[in-house]
Design a protein around this motif. Structure first.
Motif, mmCIF file in Angstrom:
data_model
loop_
_atom_site.group_PDB
_atom_site.id
_atom_site.type_symbol
_atom_site.label_atom_id
_atom_site.label_comp_id
_atom_site.label_asym_id
_atom_site.label_seq_id
_atom_site.Cartn_x
_atom_site.Cartn_y
_atom_site.Cartn_z
ATOM 1 N N ASN A 195 4.301 -24.613 40.156
ATOM 2 C CA ASN A 195 5.436 -23.709 39.908
ATOM 3 C C ASN A 195 5.250 -22.398 40.668
ATOM 4 O O ASN A 195 6.207 -21.857 41.237
ATOM 5 C CB ASN A 195 5.574 -23.436 38.415
ATOM 6 C CG ASN A 195 6.024 -24.667 37.645
ATOM 7 O OD1 ASN A 195 6.657 -25.575 38.206
ATOM 8 N ND2 ASN A 195 5.689 -24.727 36.368
ATOM 9 N N ARG A 208 5.939 -23.007 44.416
ATOM 10 C CA ARG A 208 7.375 -23.117 44.699
ATOM 11 C C ARG A 208 8.055 -21.763 44.593
ATOM 12 O O ARG A 208 8.914 -21.423 45.419
ATOM 13 C CB ARG A 208 8.011 -24.105 43.731
ATOM 14 C CG ARG A 208 7.575 -25.557 43.952
ATOM 15 C CD ARG A 208 8.193 -26.476 42.912
ATOM 16 N NE ARG A 208 7.800 -27.870 43.113
ATOM 17 C CZ ARG A 208 8.144 -28.857 42.302
ATOM 18 N NH1 ARG A 208 8.898 -28.614 41.232
ATOM 19 N NH2 ARG A 208 7.743 -30.092 42.561
ATOM 20 N N ARG A 209 7.687 -20.985 43.578
ATOM 21 C CA ARG A 209 8.299 -19.668 43.412
ATOM 22 C C ARG A 209 7.940 -18.746 44.580
ATOM 23 O O ARG A 209 8.802 -18.011 45.105
ATOM 24 C CB ARG A 209 7.846 -19.052 42.094
ATOM 25 C CG ARG A 209 8.512 -17.703 41.795
ATOM 26 C CD ARG A 209 8.191 -17.221 40.396
ATOM 27 N NE ARG A 209 6.757 -16.944 40.240
ATOM 28 C CZ ARG A 209 5.924 -17.716 39.562
ATOM 29 N NH1 ARG A 209 6.354 -18.830 38.993
ATOM 30 N NH2 ARG A 209 4.652 -17.398 39.458
ATOM 31 N N THR A 210 6.675 -18.780 45.016
ATOM 32 C CA THR A 210 6.247 -17.949 46.139
ATOM 33 C C THR A 210 6.970 -18.348 47.416
ATOM 34 O O THR A 210 7.390 -17.492 48.206
ATOM 35 C CB THR A 210 4.723 -18.077 46.330
ATOM 36 O OG1 THR A 210 4.065 -17.705 45.116
ATOM 37 C CG2 THR A 210 4.243 -17.174 47.452
ATOM 38 N N ARG A 247 9.916 -19.773 47.637
ATOM 39 C CA ARG A 247 11.311 -19.361 47.528
ATOM 40 C C ARG A 247 11.461 -17.858 47.771
ATOM 41 O O ARG A 247 12.383 -17.423 48.472
ATOM 42 C CB ARG A 247 11.839 -19.732 46.140
ATOM 43 C CG ARG A 247 13.327 -19.405 45.943
ATOM 44 C CD ARG A 247 13.838 -19.957 44.630
ATOM 45 N NE ARG A 247 13.134 -19.392 43.479
ATOM 46 C CZ ARG A 247 12.253 -20.043 42.745
ATOM 47 N NH1 ARG A 247 11.945 -21.302 43.034
ATOM 48 N NH2 ARG A 247 11.659 -19.460 41.721
ATOM 49 N N GLU A 248 10.543 -17.060 47.213
ATOM 50 C CA GLU A 248 10.601 -15.619 47.408
ATOM 51 C C GLU A 248 10.359 -15.258 48.867
ATOM 52 O O GLU A 248 10.983 -14.330 49.396
ATOM 53 C CB GLU A 248 9.568 -14.934 46.509
ATOM 54 C CG GLU A 248 9.903 -15.025 45.027
ATOM 55 C CD GLU A 248 8.798 -14.461 44.158
ATOM 56 O OE1 GLU A 248 7.725 -14.112 44.724
ATOM 57 O OE2 GLU A 248 8.980 -14.357 42.936
#
Length: 199
Positions: A62, A65-67, A69-70
């Motif tokens: 998670n 994926r968040r990194t 996307r950012e």
């Protein structure tokens, strides 16, 4: 000599007594139960570690994926603030484009003032974003800062001095954003000594 109870047969040589044979299964059962308890405890601990590892793997995925996307959003909108600051310059261009020449084809002073205002706005915006001009005419030629596209011999000049700037160069912080396109002055070659007259 001890008297054996009736109905009992004395143990022969090499045969365990009834009391000893009855005690061995009980001892083995206790050892078995102890080993089973230890096995269950180890299995429970192993299950907890497996669950912890799975949770950490899920949390890391998670986070990854968040990194990602950012990072994609940062790259996509990295120039948003600069573009926002360019909008007033674009507005001034639009207003200048609305100015029409007079009957003689000359543009009024307001048009020239508008162009100068645009130049001032752009210069202030560049300065605000740590963009500054690279040294130009009169400075020493530096191949890391200047790109020479012409040379000219000139007397009284230091060798490799910039005589004219065709296109300005700029720094961004301590990095060359664009090298300056220049003409480099060379020291004029010395005149040959006069020939001695024939005898």
């Amino acid at each position: 000599m001890p008297i054996e109870p009736e109905g009992t047969t004395p143990p022969t040589e090499g045969q365990a007594s009834p009391d000893a044979s009855a005690g061995m299964p009980q001892l083995q059962m206790e050892e078995f139960m102890l080993l089973k308890q230890q096995h269950d405890e180890l299995a429970s601990t192993l299950g907890e570690y497996e669950a912890l590892i799975k949770r950490q793997q899920a949390e890391f995925e998670n986070f990854r994926r968040r990194t990602l996307r950012e990072r994609e959003e940062l790259l996509r909108y990295a120039g948003s603030e600069l573009l926002k600051e360019l909008l007033p310059v674009l507005d001034t261009f639009d207003r200048a484009a609305e100015v029409k020449p007079d009957e003689t084809g000359q543009y009024p002073k307001t048009f020239i003032d508008g162009l100068l205002l645009i130049r001032t706005q752009l210069a202030e915006l560049m300065k605000k974003n740590s963009v500054r001009e690279i040294e130009g005419a009169g400075s020493a030629f530096n191949p890391e800062l200047h790109m020479a596209i012409a040379h000219e011999h000139a007397s009284g000049q230091l060798a490799d001095t910039i005589g004219e700037v065709f296109q300005k160069g700029y720094w961004h912080h301590d990095k060359v954003l664009r090298a300056a396109t220049v003409k480099v002055l060379k020291t004029a070659p010395a005149a040959p000594p006069p020939r001695a007259p024939p005898p």
